[in-house]
Each structure stands twice: as structure tokens, then as C-alpha cells.
Design a protein around this motif. Structure first.
Motif, mmCIF file in Angstrom:
data_model
loop_
_atom_site.group_PDB
_atom_site.id
_atom_site.type_symbol
_atom_site.label_atom_id
_atom_site.label_comp_id
_atom_site.label_asym_id
_atom_site.label_seq_id
_atom_site.Cartn_x
_atom_site.Cartn_y
_atom_site.Cartn_z
ATOM 1 N N LEU A 129 120.208 14.630 55.326
ATOM 2 C CA LEU A 129 118.746 14.844 54.459
ATOM 3 C C LEU A 129 119.027 14.292 53.163
ATOM 4 N N MET A 130 118.593 13.163 52.781
ATOM 5 C CA MET A 130 118.969 12.676 51.431
ATOM 6 C C MET A 130 117.997 12.895 50.508
ATOM 7 N N LEU A 131 118.120 13.294 49.376
ATOM 8 C CA LEU A 131 117.225 13.462 48.254
ATOM 9 C C LEU A 131 117.214 12.561 47.049
ATOM 10 N N ASN A 132 116.081 12.421 46.434
ATOM 11 C CA ASN A 132 116.123 11.413 45.525
ATOM 12 C C ASN A 132 116.164 11.902 44.065
ATOM 13 N N SER A 133 116.581 11.122 43.320
ATOM 14 C CA SER A 133 116.554 11.544 41.556
ATOM 15 C C SER A 133 115.011 12.118 41.259
ATOM 16 N N LEU A 134 115.223 12.856 40.365
ATOM 17 C CA LEU A 134 113.774 13.680 39.806
ATOM 18 C C LEU A 134 113.384 12.553 38.763
ATOM 19 N N THR A 135 112.177 12.686 38.573
ATOM 20 C CA THR A 135 111.271 11.895 37.710
ATOM 21 C C THR A 135 111.475 12.859 36.145
ATOM 22 N N GLN A 136 111.338 12.022 35.210
ATOM 23 C CA GLN A 136 111.164 12.491 33.814
ATOM 24 C C GLN A 136 110.254 13.757 33.669
ATOM 25 N N ASP A 137 108.866 13.519 34.323
ATOM 26 C CA ASP A 137 108.177 14.857 34.244
ATOM 27 C C ASP A 137 108.667 16.138 35.176
ATOM 28 N N GLU A 138 109.180 15.727 36.281
ATOM 29 C CA GLU A 138 109.701 16.782 36.827
ATOM 30 C C GLU A 138 110.804 17.426 36.418
ATOM 31 N N ILE A 139 111.802 16.707 35.424
ATOM 32 C CA ILE A 139 112.765 17.357 34.655
ATOM 33 C C ILE A 139 112.431 18.278 33.681
ATOM 34 N N ILE A 140 111.286 17.855 33.035
ATOM 35 C CA ILE A 140 110.517 18.616 31.858
ATOM 36 C C ILE A 140 109.789 19.743 32.636
ATOM 37 N N GLN A 141 109.311 19.651 33.796
ATOM 38 C CA GLN A 141 108.859 21.003 34.485
ATOM 39 C C GLN A 141 109.939 21.983 34.758
ATOM 40 N N ILE A 142 110.846 21.581 35.286
ATOM 41 C CA ILE A 142 112.157 22.353 35.637
ATOM 42 C C ILE A 142 112.606 23.102 34.575
ATOM 43 N N ILE A 143 112.946 22.582 33.443
ATOM 44 C CA ILE A 143 113.405 23.099 32.038
ATOM 45 C C ILE A 143 112.372 24.191 31.572
ATOM 46 N N ASP A 144 111.302 23.729 31.769
ATOM 47 C CA ASP A 144 110.105 24.674 31.473
ATOM 48 C C ASP A 144 110.045 26.015 32.166
ATOM 49 N N SER A 145 110.598 25.741 33.584
ATOM 50 C CA SER A 145 110.538 27.082 34.295
ATOM 51 C C SER A 145 111.622 27.872 34.136
ATOM 52 N N LEU A 146 112.714 27.415 33.685
ATOM 53 C CA LEU A 146 113.910 28.165 33.488
ATOM 54 C C LEU A 146 113.868 29.212 32.654
ATOM 55 N N GLY A 147 113.050 29.484 31.676
ATOM 56 C CA GLY A 147 112.848 30.671 30.760
ATOM 57 C C GLY A 147 113.933 30.687 29.585
ATOM 58 N N LYS A 148 114.099 31.585 29.018
ATOM 59 C CA LYS A 148 114.697 31.469 27.812
ATOM 60 C C LYS A 148 116.414 31.556 28.144
ATOM 61 N N PRO A 149 117.116 30.590 27.365
ATOM 62 C CA PRO A 149 116.831 30.183 26.023
ATOM 63 C C PRO A 149 116.265 28.640 26.109
ATOM 64 N N TRP A 150 115.942 28.222 27.271
ATOM 65 C CA TRP A 150 115.553 26.668 27.510
ATOM 66 C C TRP A 150 114.393 26.486 27.187
ATOM 67 N N THR A 151 113.315 27.498 27.184
ATOM 68 C CA THR A 151 111.855 27.147 26.599
ATOM 69 C C THR A 151 111.874 27.273 25.172
ATOM 70 N N LYS A 152 112.835 27.684 24.436
ATOM 71 C CA LYS A 152 112.636 27.647 22.906
ATOM 72 C C LYS A 152 113.272 26.402 22.587
#
Length: 352
Positions: free
Chosen positions: A194-217
Motif C-alpha cells: 500500500l503506497m502513500l503519496n507525499s502530502l500537499t502544502q495545505d495538508e502539511i499546514i493542517q497537520i502542524i496546526d493539529s499538533l498543538g503546542k509548541p507548534w501552534t505558536k
């Protein structure tokens, strides 16, 4: 004090602590359909570039099967995804590393050297084999997550292969791999890929936003820049959120763009930054940039109908650089010499 975990990136949540999946809906639906139709393969290779969410998907599947071991129950048949609430009893046990039917195989921490072992050893696999056969099963699934299968040495890979070929009832093996083509052929042949593709720029931004502190700061502009330069990899984006890392990445790219001419002064300065015990992040950024550079060059030259000699030169450079990097890791060789060797081989490939 708990030992460091080789499958965790710095202060980011471990994949077992991630309850949201971004960018891999098709792969998730494929896994759900296989389970719901009672066609779940015994072993899966979840492949793709490092740092795109392969382990998050593996833990998400393990959580779902542990919560719903019977594919015929109504909750499974009605499910639209593999999502399980973080408040579910199974989720709580898994997050506390107290769920006895999920087994994690990864590079272990060496207390003597205060570093991770460079590979997954056969003794590590034997511990999993023993635990697998002594587990009660509790009427559910025994699940092994191998993160990553690329780290298995040959003896360990053969030992794992034997377990996959002769497993206890209701066993599932999830092999996470950044380079499935380099796994033992006999091991690959026993697994569904099962091969996964690289993430889009928007998806990366969403992931970082979901990680909580300190990343959301982190300022949104910095997140945008990091995600833009991350080549679709969340792990690389997190590295690049350090302002010095962005500058370092730009320094690497300037040197690569000058090839086949080598700015030796610049390369020596670069080499100094990847040398030393505390420079692992810089070293990983260099290797990732080189991999991306070679991949882009091969794709570009192939589209331009470049000669076979030129394409073979890139392939040889990649193989030689990969071997040098492996030897540097296993034998603790000087990474300064490795860096110089990398640019020598890249220049040779460009001039071929």
C-alpha cells in the motif's frame, strides 16, 4: 526515566497519539474495505517517503481492529473511516503503551552509547516472536508494527519472515517502509503493498496546526515557508520550522544548483555543520535534500529524453551515496568526509 523513541520526531506527538489522518483517504478506505469484506491481508507494506504519515495510518488501523476485531459487527459495516475516539478504552490503553496485543518493532535505545542502535537486530525480532506466541489474543488481533522495516538487518528480516509465514491465529503485520524496493524480496512477496503519496502544502499546514503546542505558536508565515520547502514531508517541515534549518536548507540548495561545479569552500562549511553528535537534524536535512535533488534530476532528464548514460550516472551516484551513508551510520564514520564524497559523486553524475 523513559528511553527515547526512535520512531518519534523530537517533541511532536508519537504516531500512536495522532487521531487525525491527513492526505491518505484512499489508502484508509482500501484498508477498511479489505477488513469489512473479510479480505484483510496478513501482512502489509505501507510504503512511501519518510515523514508523510505512514506510521499514523498503521496505528490508526491497529486501533480500529483492536476496538472492533469482528468485521461483521454493525459499527464496522457502517464505518466511513478507521477513526476511533481518543476517549475509547482501547485508545487510552494504546496511548499508555499498555495494550498487550500490539507489538512495536523499531530501533532500540542503546544505554551504553546513549544513541539508537543503527538497525533492528535479530534479538529484537526474537522478543516479538516470543511475545506473539505467548500473547493470549483475547479473542482479537495480534498486531505487529515494524517502524521501519528498512532498518531490519538481514538476520532480523529472515526471522520476521518466518513469523509471518507461521503466525498465530488472527495475526497482522504492518511493515512501514520508506523504500520498499530495498526490502528482502522474500519478505516483500509475503506482503500486500500500500503506497502513500507525499502530502500537499495545505495538508502539511493542517497537520502542524493539529499538533498543538509548541507548534501552534509558530508564526503562520514560518509554517508556510517550511511547508513549501518540505517536499511533501511533514517531518521535514517540522525540521524547517527552526529558522536556522531554513537557512541551512537554502545553503544546501545553492551548492546543489552550482553542480557540476563544486564550491569547495561552501561544501567544507556545510560539512562542518553536519559533523558532531548534536547535528543529526542537519545531517538528515542534507540527506533528504540530496535524495530530492537526485529524484528531480532523474525525472527532468527522463522527460528531456536524456541519454541512458546520464540516467545511469544518477543511479550510480545514488547507490554510492546510499552506501556511504549506511557505512557512516554503522561504523560511525566522519560525516565531514561523507559530505565531501556526496558532492564529488553528484558532480561526476552531472558531468557524465
Amino acid at each position: 526515566m523513559e528511553s527515547p523513541e526512535s520512531d518519534r520526531f523530537n517533541d511532536a506527538p508519537h504516531p500512536r497519539e495522532q487521531y487525525v489522518l491527513f492526505g491518505h483517504g484512499d489508502a484508509e478506505r482500501e484498508l477498511l474495505a479489505a477488513f469489512r469484506q473479510n479480505k484483510m491481508a496478513q501482512a502489509w507494506i505501507i510504503g512511501g517517503p519518510e515523514g508523510i504519515g505512514k506510521a499514523t495510518l498503521a496505528w490508526r488501523l491497529a486501533r480500529f481492529l483492536s476496538a472492533y476485531p469482528d468485521p461483521m459487527v454493525i459499527d464496522v459495516q457502517r464505518a466511513q473511516s478507521l477513526e476511533i475516539s481518543s476517549q475509547h478504552p482501547v485508545s487510552r490503553l494504546i496511548q499508555a503503551q499498555a495494550f498487550s496485543e500490539i507489538f512495536l518493532l523499531r530501533r532500540e535505545w542503546n544505554e551504553k552509547t546513549k544513541k539508537f542502535f543503527t538497525e533492528i537486530r535479530v534479538d529484537d525480532v526474537r522478543k516479538i516472536i516470543s511475545a506473539f506466541h505467548h500473547s493470549s489474543g483475547l479473542g482479537g488481533w495480534r498486531i505487529a508494527i515494524i517502524d521501519s522495516a528498512d532498518d531490519l538487518n538481514r538476520s532480523a528480516a529472515n526471522a520476521l519472515l518466518k513469523l509471518i509465514e507461521e503466525p498465530p491465529e488472527k495475526s497482522l503485520f504492518l511493515l512501514i517502509s520508506n523504500q520498499p524496493g530495498r526490502l528482502l524480496p522474500t519478505l516483500r512477496s509475503r506482503c500486500r503493498k500500500l503506497m502513500l503519496n507525499s502530502l500537499t502544502q495545505d495538508e502539511i499546514i493542517q497537520i502542524i496546526d493539529s499538533l498543538g503546542k509548541p507548534w501552534t505558536k509558530v508564526p503562520s508565515d514560518d509554517v508556510a515557508v517550511a511547508s513549501q520547502h518540505a517536499d511533501g514531508l511533514i517531518r521535514e517541515a517540522l525540521r524547517l520550522l527552526d529558522p536556522e534549518a531554513i537557512q541551512f536548507h537554502d545553503q544546501i540548495m545553492r551548492l546543489l544548483r552550482r553542480l557540476p561545479q563544486i564550491d569547495w569552500m561552501g561544501v567544507h562549511q556545510l560539512a562542518e555543520k553536519v559533523t558532531g553528535r548534536d547535528q543529526e537534524a542537519a545531517y538528515e536535512t542534507l540527506i533528504r535534500a540530496v535524495e530530492t535533488y537526485l529524484d528531480d534530476r532523474v525525472r527532468t532528464r527522463a522527460k528531456d529524453l536524456a541519454s541512458a548514460t546520464r540516467l545511469i550516472g544518477y543511479a550510480q551516484a545514488w547507490q554510492e551515496i546510499h552506501t556511504l551513508a549506511q557505512e557512516a551510520e554503522v561504523f560511525n564514520f566522519d560525516k565531514k568526509a561523507l559530505t565531501l564524497g556526496i558532492f564529488e559523486r553528484l558532480a561526476k553524475a552531472e558531468a557524465s
